[in-house]
Design an enzyme around this catalytic site. Structure first.
Site, PDB file in Angstrom:
ATOM      1  N   VAL A  13       0.838  -1.211   0.000  1.00 22.23           N
ATOM      2  CA  VAL A  13       0.000   0.000   0.000  1.00 22.23           C
ATOM      3  C   VAL A  13       0.873   1.261   0.000  1.00 22.23           C
ATOM      4  CG1 VAL A  13      -1.868   1.224   1.168  1.00 22.23           C
ATOM      5  CG2 VAL A  13      -1.799  -1.272   1.247  1.00 22.23           C
ATOM      6  N   VAL A  33      -7.415  19.632  -8.414  1.00 22.14           N
ATOM      7  CA  VAL A  33      -8.551  19.445  -7.498  1.00 22.14           C
ATOM      8  C   VAL A  33      -8.396  20.274  -6.224  1.00 22.14           C
ATOM      9  CG1 VAL A  33      -9.052  17.118  -8.356  1.00 22.14           C
ATOM     10  CG2 VAL A  33      -7.559  17.388  -6.376  1.00 22.14           C
ATOM     11  N   LYS A 112      -7.414  -1.879   9.662  1.00 20.36           N
ATOM     12  CA  LYS A 112      -8.720  -2.172  10.305  1.00 20.36           C
ATOM     13  C   LYS A 112      -8.541  -2.843  11.653  1.00 20.36           C
ATOM     14  CE  LYS A 112      -7.443  -5.643   7.839  1.00 20.36           C
ATOM     15  NZ  LYS A 112      -6.809  -5.641   6.556  1.00 20.36           N
ATOM     16  N   GLU A 137     -10.360   5.213   4.764  1.00 19.89           N
ATOM     17  CA  GLU A 137     -11.102   4.610   3.645  1.00 19.89           C
ATOM     18  C   GLU A 137     -10.538   3.252   3.238  1.00 19.89           C
ATOM     19  OE1 GLU A 137     -13.996   6.073   1.703  1.00 19.89           O
ATOM     20  OE2 GLU A 137     -13.900   3.903   1.720  1.00 19.89           O
ATOM     21  N   GLY A 142     -10.643  -2.446   0.793  1.00 20.93           N
ATOM     22  CA  GLY A 142      -9.599  -1.906  -0.098  1.00 20.93           C
ATOM     23  C   GLY A 142     -10.011  -0.712  -0.946  1.00 20.93           C
ATOM     24  N   ILE A 144     -12.964  -0.118  -2.479  1.00 19.49           N
ATOM     25  CA  ILE A 144     -14.383   0.262  -2.533  1.00 19.49           C
ATOM     26  C   ILE A 144     -14.618   1.445  -1.589  1.00 19.49           C
ATOM     27  CG2 ILE A 144     -16.761  -0.511  -2.169  1.00 19.49           C
ATOM     28  CD1 ILE A 144     -15.853  -3.373  -2.655  1.00 19.49           C
ATOM     29  N   GLY A 195       0.397 -15.115  -3.154  1.00 19.16           N
ATOM     30  CA  GLY A 195       0.549 -13.912  -2.327  1.00 19.16           C
ATOM     31  C   GLY A 195      -0.765 -13.352  -1.820  1.00 19.16           C
ATOM     32  N   ASP A 209     -10.607 -11.054  10.183  1.00 17.76           N
ATOM     33  CA  ASP A 209     -10.435  -9.861   9.342  1.00 17.76           C
ATOM     34  C   ASP A 209     -11.812  -9.251   9.008  1.00 17.76           C
ATOM     35  OD1 ASP A 209      -8.697  -8.315   7.238  1.00 17.76           O
ATOM     36  OD2 ASP A 209     -10.342  -9.164   6.080  1.00 17.76           O
ATOM     37  N   LYS A 213     -13.545  -5.535  10.107  1.00 15.33           N
ATOM     38  CA  LYS A 213     -14.123  -4.621   9.102  1.00 15.33           C
ATOM     39  C   LYS A 213     -15.601  -4.378   9.374  1.00 15.33           C
ATOM     40  CE  LYS A 213     -10.893  -6.027   5.462  1.00 15.33           C
ATOM     41  NZ  LYS A 213     -10.638  -7.039   4.432  1.00 15.33           N
TER      42      LYS A 213
HETATM   43  N1  LIG Z   1      -2.171  -5.087   0.855  1.00 13.83           N
HETATM   44  C1  LIG Z   1      -3.426  -4.748   0.661  1.00 13.83           C
HETATM   45  O1  LIG Z   1      -3.997  -4.973  -0.423  1.00 13.83           O
HETATM   46  C2  LIG Z   1      -4.186  -4.044   1.755  1.00 13.83           C
HETATM   47  C3  LIG Z   1      -5.544  -3.714   1.539  1.00 13.83           C
HETATM   48  C4  LIG Z   1      -6.238  -3.018   2.534  1.00 13.83           C
HETATM   49  C5  LIG Z   1      -5.598  -2.685   3.709  1.00 13.83           C
HETATM   50  N2  LIG Z   1      -4.303  -3.056   3.902  1.00 13.83           N
HETATM   51  C6  LIG Z   1      -3.657  -2.671   5.158  1.00 13.83           C
HETATM   52  O2  LIG Z   1      -2.567  -1.797   4.870  1.00 13.83           O
HETATM   53  C7  LIG Z   1      -1.546  -1.968   5.826  1.00 13.83           C
HETATM   54  C8  LIG Z   1      -0.222  -2.263   5.098  1.00 13.83           C
HETATM   55  O3  LIG Z   1      -0.380  -3.431   4.350  1.00 13.83           O
HETATM   56  P1  LIG Z   1       0.682  -3.827   3.209  1.00 13.83           P
HETATM   57  O4  LIG Z   1       0.044  -4.945   2.456  1.00 13.83           O
HETATM   58  O5  LIG Z   1       1.139  -2.641   2.469  1.00 13.83           O
HETATM   59  O6  LIG Z   1       1.873  -4.395   4.099  1.00 13.83           O
HETATM   60  P2  LIG Z   1       3.338  -4.790   3.617  1.00 13.83           P
HETATM   61  O7  LIG Z   1       3.400  -4.926   2.149  1.00 13.83           O
HETATM   62  O8  LIG Z   1       3.773  -5.935   4.450  1.00 13.83           O
HETATM   63  O9  LIG Z   1       4.219  -3.514   4.011  1.00 13.83           O
HETATM   64  C9  LIG Z   1       4.445  -3.167   5.342  1.00 13.83           C
HETATM   65  C10 LIG Z   1       5.424  -2.018   5.359  1.00 13.83           C
HETATM   66  O10 LIG Z   1       5.505  -1.557   6.688  1.00 13.83           O
HETATM   67  C11 LIG Z   1       6.851  -1.570   7.112  1.00 13.83           C
HETATM   68  N3  LIG Z   1       6.908  -1.951   8.512  1.00 13.83           N
HETATM   69  C12 LIG Z   1       6.296  -3.020   9.100  1.00 13.83           C
HETATM   70  N4  LIG Z   1       6.567  -3.050  10.402  1.00 13.83           N
HETATM   71  C13 LIG Z   1       7.354  -1.985  10.655  1.00 13.83           C
HETATM   72  C14 LIG Z   1       7.986  -1.481  11.815  1.00 13.83           C
HETATM   73  N5  LIG Z   1       7.816  -2.074  12.995  1.00 13.83           N
HETATM   74  N6  LIG Z   1       8.728  -0.358  11.704  1.00 13.83           N
HETATM   75  C15 LIG Z   1       8.879   0.243  10.513  1.00 13.83           C
HETATM   76  N7  LIG Z   1       8.321  -0.184   9.367  1.00 13.83           N
HETATM   77  C16 LIG Z   1       7.582  -1.291   9.440  1.00 13.83           C
HETATM   78  C17 LIG Z   1       7.562  -2.588   6.249  1.00 13.83           C
HETATM   79  O11 LIG Z   1       8.905  -2.230   6.188  1.00 13.83           O
HETATM   80  P3  LIG Z   1      10.067  -3.305   5.916  1.00 13.83           P
HETATM   81  O12 LIG Z   1       9.746  -3.873   4.569  1.00 13.83           O
HETATM   82  O13 LIG Z   1      11.293  -2.506   5.960  1.00 13.83           O
HETATM   83  O14 LIG Z   1       9.928  -4.338   7.001  1.00 13.83           O
HETATM   84  C18 LIG Z   1       6.828  -2.384   4.918  1.00 13.83           C
HETATM   85  O15 LIG Z   1       7.394  -1.317   4.211  1.00 13.83           O
HETATM   86  C19 LIG Z   1      -2.031  -3.074   6.765  1.00 13.83           C
HETATM   87  O16 LIG Z   1      -2.649  -2.501   7.883  1.00 13.83           O
HETATM   88  C20 LIG Z   1      -3.053  -3.824   5.917  1.00 13.83           C
HETATM   89  O17 LIG Z   1      -4.032  -4.486   6.716  1.00 13.83           O
HETATM   90  C21 LIG Z   1      -3.584  -3.714   2.947  1.00 13.83           C
END
Ligand SMILES: NC(=O)c1ccc[n+]([C@@H]2O[C@H](COP(=O)([O-])OP(=O)(O)OC[C@H]3O[C@@H](n4cnc5c(N)ncnc54)[C@H](OP(=O)(O)O)[C@@H]3O)[C@@H](O)[C@H]2O)c1
Length: 464
Positions: A13, A33, A112, A137, A142, A144, A195, A209, A213
């Site tokens: 994200v 905008v 969430k 949001e 995600g 929506i 993945g 999860d 939500k």
């Molecule tokens: N992925 C989706 O499609 C999606 C959809 C809706 C909501 N979300 C929500 O969005 C959030 C992020 O999800 P994501 O999928 O983007 O996760 P992700 O790909 O695993 O990325 C997590 C990021 O956070 C960093 N991070 C994690 N722990 C950390 C810490 N203790 N200190 C500093 N940096 C830290 C990681 O850094 P390093 O790589 O350096 O460890 C990485 O850059 C979550 O809350 C998830 O539930 C995700």
């Protein structure tokens, strides 16, 4: 308002958000905008990985973004007035969000689990820092735009029910089980290799999860903070390919559905109640929920003025989710952000005993006599008063009827699975979940049952 941002997390994200912000700054979209957004710092653990992400997502100019590893580099930077928490988890993320709000910085989060688990504390903190906006949001479904829609488009309406498919991982798995006959283990393994599923898939497959939500949606719809431990939550891990065979005979499929409904009180003096639960459902193929396949999400809202409205779209993924974060950023910068949770109805009761007709699958120790189908032909006669197919008469006729009646459950039909003669499935009349628990417990004691029964509600054909 000009936003100078610090971003925690540059993963799926966060990488998408940095890409979109810098691209929209470069191509003039943000200015067009009326938004003014600058990302000053990103905080990660692995700097090398973050540098590569900035290269991979460098459609705009991200050369001025500093990569830091200390939280205070962002939290104590007075020039930063907006924190984006995009790293996940509920420990470090909690410290960051709470510190940012206390420091008067606006917060945008996609988390969430954090919001749902600490909602009361977060609302208290926001009340003490009224200038701070909290936007989320991306936290539910995600891409929506359901959060903003509930905060603004339905603000003048009265919502009776919100339900939907809110977890792409399990929907992907259920689609595999339905269309390819995959077992639960095969579907999970494929979701992990693509993945879609985490190494530890518990939060997804056990419905936690969706529980988080749904509790946020229920708060937005009804104003009641939901204690997650009170939400009856069943995941998909007990489903088998037999259930999908049975669903075909019933013109249904299986979907993991979260559902929250409001019930008015019979007395004007008493507050009403909210019924909330998460469970796999037998979903009629005619329902719009049945056609949402793969990692897609759907939310169906029934309200007094609008009737029934439906939003579908990608529930996850880099750019759909980043788009939701961008919408928050743009609204915040343009002064259009709404209060995070506009409604507050603390006295609304929460009921955890939901009602409906149920599908029940039981495995018998001996093969059933009949050959499938529904209705009243052959077999042992009515259970709960209606027809039964030919099944192991000597074992179950009396006992099943007695167990069902003792639990307050009627069985409207009983059938044998087409390929496994020792597997039965039945449909109940409308009853409540506590009765189903009692029925299940009673069935488990029967000598002819080979394992614990599985049951799930049947979505009424008229209900989305
Ligand atoms: N992925 C989706 O499609 C999606 C959809 C809706 C909501 N979300 C929500 O969005 C959030 C992020 O999800 P994501 O999928 O983007 O996760 P992700 O790909 O695993 O990325 C997590 C990021 O956070 C960093 N991070 C994690 N722990 C950390 C810490 N203790 N200190 C500093 N940096 C830290 C990681 O850094 P390093 O790589 O350096 O460890 C990485 O850059 C979550 O809350 C998830 O539930 C995700």
């Amino acid at each position: 308002m000009h936003l100078t941002c610090g971003v925690f997390g540059l993963g799926v994200v966060g990488g998408g958000v940095v890409d979109l912000v810098t691209s929209y700054t470069k191509n003039g979209r943000a200015k067009a905008v009326g938004a003014s957004i600058f990302i000053k710092k990103v905080c990660v653990r692995d700097v090398k990985k973050a540098k590569q992400t900035l290269i991979d997502t460098g459609n705009g100019d991200n050369s001025s973004i500093s990569i830091v590893t200390e939280y205070d580099d962002i939290l104590k930077d007075d020039s930063i007035n907006c924190v984006m928490e995009l790293m996940g988890g509920v420990t470090n993320a909690k410290d960051i969000v709470f510190a940012a709000i206390a420091a008067g910085k606006h917060v945008i989060t996609a988390n969430k689990a954090l919001l749902a688990n600490f909602l009361s504390e977060i609302l208290l903190l926001l009340s003490k820092n009224p200038s701070v906006k909290l936007c989320f949001e991306a936290a539910v479904c995600g891409g929506i735009p359901v959060i903003h829609s509930l905060c603004s488009d339905y603000y003048a309406d009265s919502i009776n029910k919100v339900m939907g498919i809110m977890n792409g991982t399990t929907n992907f798995m259920l689609s595999k089980m339905e269309t390819e006959g995959a077992s639960y283990a095969e579907a999970l393994s494929e979701a992990q290799s693509l993945g879609f599923a985490e190494a530890d898939p518990t939060a997804d497959v056990e419905g936690l999860d969706v529980q988080a939500k749904l509790s946020l949606l229920a708060k937005l719809c009804y104003g009641r903070n939901i204690d997650l431990s009170t939400v009856p939550t069943k995941g998909i891990s007990s489903l088998t390919s037999t259930d999908f065979e049975n669903m075909r005979s019933m013109n249904c499929t299986v979907k993991l559905v979260g559902c929250a409904s409001a019930f008015a009180s019979s007395s004007l003096q008493e507050p009403g109640s909210v019924q909330i639960y998460v469970s796999p459902h037998a979903v009629p193929l005619s329902s719009p929920l049945a056609s949402v396949s793969g990692a897609g999400n759907i939310v169906v809202i029934s309200s007094k003025n609008m009737g029934e409205s439906t939003m579908t779209g990608p529930g996850a993924g880099r750019y759909p989710t980043a788009n939701s974060v961008l919408s928050d950023l743009f609204r915040l910068s343009c002064g259009l952000a709404t209060p995070a949770f506009p409604l507050d109805e603390p006295l609304l009761a929460v009921t955890n005993d939901y009602s409906g007709a149920f599908y029940v699958r039981v495995t018998c120790v001996e093969e059933c006599d009949g050959n499938g189908g529904e209705g009243g032909e052959g077999g042992v006669g009515g259970v709960g008063g209606e027809g039964v197919v030919g099944i192991a008469q000597k074992h179950i006729s009396t006992e099943l009827r007695t167990v069902a009646a003792a639990a307050g459950v009627t069985c409207s039909s009983i059938s044998c699975n087409e390929s496994q003669a020792n597997s039965l499935y039945m449909k109940t009349g409308v009853t409540c979940e506590s009765n189903m628990q009692a029925f299940s417990k009673g069935l488990s004691k029967c000598k002819w049952i080979a394992g614990p029964p599985f049951y799930m509600p049947i979505l009424p054909a008229s209900s989305a």
